[in-house]
Design an enzyme around this catalytic site. Sequence first.
Site, PDB file in Angstrom:
ATOM      1  CE  LYS A 211      -3.582   0.774   2.395  1.00  0.00           C
ATOM      2  NZ  LYS A 211      -4.363   1.007   3.636  1.00  0.00           N
ATOM      3  CD  GLU A 217       9.870  -6.109   6.385  1.00  0.00           C
ATOM      4  OE1 GLU A 217       9.341  -5.100   5.871  1.00  0.00           O
ATOM      5  OE2 GLU A 217       9.813  -6.353   7.602  1.00  0.00           O
ATOM      6  N   GLY A 272      -4.735  -2.579   5.667  1.00  0.00           N
ATOM      7  CA  GLY A 272      -3.914  -3.645   5.085  1.00  0.00           C
ATOM      8  C   GLY A 272      -4.447  -5.025   5.394  1.00  0.00           C
ATOM      9  NE  ARG A 273      -5.460  -4.573  11.596  1.00  0.00           N
ATOM     10  CZ  ARG A 273      -4.776  -3.430  11.672  1.00  0.00           C
ATOM     11  NH1 ARG A 273      -3.632  -3.301  11.005  1.00  0.00           N
ATOM     12  NH2 ARG A 273      -5.207  -2.407  12.391  1.00  0.00           N
ATOM     13  CD  GLU A 358      -0.619  -4.923  11.688  1.00  0.00           C
ATOM     14  OE1 GLU A 358      -1.235  -4.771  10.606  1.00  0.00           O
ATOM     15  OE2 GLU A 358       0.597  -5.154  11.760  1.00  0.00           O
ATOM     16  CG  HIS A 389      -0.597 -36.090  16.639  1.00  0.00           C
ATOM     17  ND1 HIS A 389      -0.626 -37.345  17.196  1.00  0.00           N
ATOM     18  CD2 HIS A 389      -1.718 -35.976  15.889  1.00  0.00           C
ATOM     19  CE1 HIS A 389      -1.705 -37.988  16.772  1.00  0.00           C
ATOM     20  NE2 HIS A 389      -2.388 -37.184  15.967  1.00  0.00           N
ATOM     21  CE  LYS A 521       6.957  -1.029   9.509  1.00  0.00           C
ATOM     22  NZ  LYS A 521       5.841  -0.377   8.745  1.00  0.00           N
TER      23      LYS A 521
HETATM   24  O1  F6P Z   1       2.676  -4.618   9.823  1.00  0.00           O
HETATM   25  C1  F6P Z   1       2.606  -3.256   9.580  1.00  0.00           C
HETATM   26  C2  F6P Z   1       1.994  -3.038   8.228  1.00  0.00           C
HETATM   27  O2  F6P Z   1       1.812  -1.673   8.016  1.00  0.00           O
HETATM   28  C3  F6P Z   1       0.665  -3.768   8.060  1.00  0.00           C
HETATM   29  O3  F6P Z   1      -0.405  -3.121   8.661  1.00  0.00           O
HETATM   30  C4  F6P Z   1       0.589  -3.861   6.571  1.00  0.00           C
HETATM   31  O4  F6P Z   1      -0.359  -4.803   6.131  1.00  0.00           O
HETATM   32  C5  F6P Z   1       2.030  -4.266   6.245  1.00  0.00           C
HETATM   33  O5  F6P Z   1       2.833  -3.559   7.191  1.00  0.00           O
HETATM   34  C6  F6P Z   1       2.465  -3.991   4.813  1.00  0.00           C
HETATM   35  O6  F6P Z   1       2.289  -2.627   4.534  1.00  0.00           O
HETATM   36  P1  F6P Z   1       2.354  -2.177   2.970  1.00  0.00           P
HETATM   37  O7  F6P Z   1       1.169  -2.812   2.275  1.00  0.00           O
HETATM   38  O8  F6P Z   1       2.276  -0.694   2.997  1.00  0.00           O
HETATM   39  O9  F6P Z   1       3.653  -2.693   2.413  1.00  0.00           O
END
Ligand code: F6P
Length: 562
Positions: A211, A217, A272-273, A358, A389, A521
């Site tokens: 987003k 990452e 996001g979630r 979250e 198990h 971060k």
């Molecule tokens: O975990 C933090 C967060 O902002 C989540 O809420 C989000 O889904 C994820 O990192 C990825 O964010 P982006 O879609 O901006 O890469």
Amino acid sequence: MTPHPRPRLTDTPAWQALAEHRARLADVPLTKLFDGDAERFRQFSAEACGILLDYSKQHITAETMTLLFDLAQQQDVAGWRARMFAGERINRSEDRPVLHVALRNRSNRSIAIDGRDVMPGVNGMLAKMHRFVDAVRFGTWTGYTGRQMRDVVHIGIGGSHLGPQMVVEALRPYHHTDLQVRFVANVDGTDLAETLGWLDPETTLFIIASKTFTTMETMANAGSARTWFLDEGGPESAIGKHFVAITSARGAAEDFGIDADNLFEVWDWVGGRFSLWSAMGLPVALAVGMDHFERMLAGAHAMDEHFRTARPEHNMPLIMGLIGVWNVNFRQAAIHAVLPYDQYLAHLPAHLQQLEMESNGKSVDRNGRPIDHATCPIIFGQPGTNGQHAFHQLLHQGPTPVPADFLVPVQSHNPLLCDAGWHHDLLLAHCLAQAEALMRGHGAGAIAAERRAEGAAADDDDPAVRHRVCPGNRPSSTLLFRMLDPYTLGALVALYEHKVFVQGVLWEINSFDQWGVELGKRLAGPILRTLAETDPDAPPVRDHDASTNGLIAWIRAHKGNA
Ligand code: F6P
């Protein structure tokens, strides 16, 4: 005149009434609530969108439910629900609406933000997805050598990864056989390397899903994927054919080299979630086709309408949300197990960890005021029967009860028959048996009698008996559905989304921001710079605490040994 602050939630009448009720119910074992009540299952089960919710194994009575509905009334769950569906900016700390329900609004009724209907944009995005998905799946979208795409690599993390991956895995029976959808999330080079090692750049399509288009990452993996593509012979001019983006940040994506036409927008009123229903669901649509993707939207929409209109006593998200609060805040359960007895739902617990923890892993209220009660429990789980198990020992004999959700389809996509019978019957039998065992337990008297019947001298206090005692009295809910199909999966995920919403309202917290992820971060930046230091004679790092300094020094001393 400063307005009187709202009374603390724990001082409110509905909360106090539940606390008193809990004290009265404390010593009544679950088995006693079942004894002599043939109607208990009917009284404490609900059904909607093809899903049965059996919550009769929860430690509740009719009075409990009445008091819980009073809490929902007091906390104005209905009012907050109306505000969410109306597009009000209920995510106050980010001044945003929360409108994932608009993404799957199959009624197409107008849903406006600041007077502007969002549905034309939602429908336009679905149409754009449809065109793209058909082009890739039916071969009109080809790579730089004219060959059809065979592999999709979705690069994203958190809500840009967990939901899409969970759905792609859950709907494997509906997959297009000629297109493999893979996921890369971790900045650990292993994730990308192990994925790319098998791929052909000529037939690989990358989706960069972020987003913000700033997540470390995802940006690291996107850059390395781009480098791989070029190093493997892909021409710079073909980036546009092999890389598309799902983002709210158009400019950053174009700077990466994404063609404007290959940008799929996710709006900022989609958390996001909660975003798998948006263009973030592109890997799902590529895997199963747009028709199945839209069936999933339909299932979620049906659950939205159920949540929006069903009376409290039949309202499944409301009931699940209230029972979760009852277990967390009145029965002190700080952990909650999600046990899907369906291998296709293997990734559901991971998705629900982000969705729940979250959203509601917070300790200040909507106005930033510290709260004095528990909120989201630790969510964990894995598919049954595997968990039996692994950790069910703790569920049965651990010191503290862990409420559990059991989820199981009545029919399997893979009916197999073995000597013991149908595999699926074995799965169903074990699922129901685990819930019964947790509720009923196995007492010393019964164990001793069984051992005496087998000829062993045994009485209640024998260690051999004591080791075998299962206290029982451990609550669970069971969700049954006919088969795991796109519609049912959509309804199931929406059910949990609305449960999370209900609990956030009850706890008076903002379920839609995630400020807690920012500190880590920020702290990673300076540590990264010290780890990048290659001079063996560089002075030791002293900028952090002794632990972090010591760890950095050890890493530096051993980095060359890779
Ligand atoms: O975990 C933090 C967060 O902002 C989540 O809420 C989000 O889904 C994820 O990192 C990825 O964010 P982006 O879609 O901006 O890469």
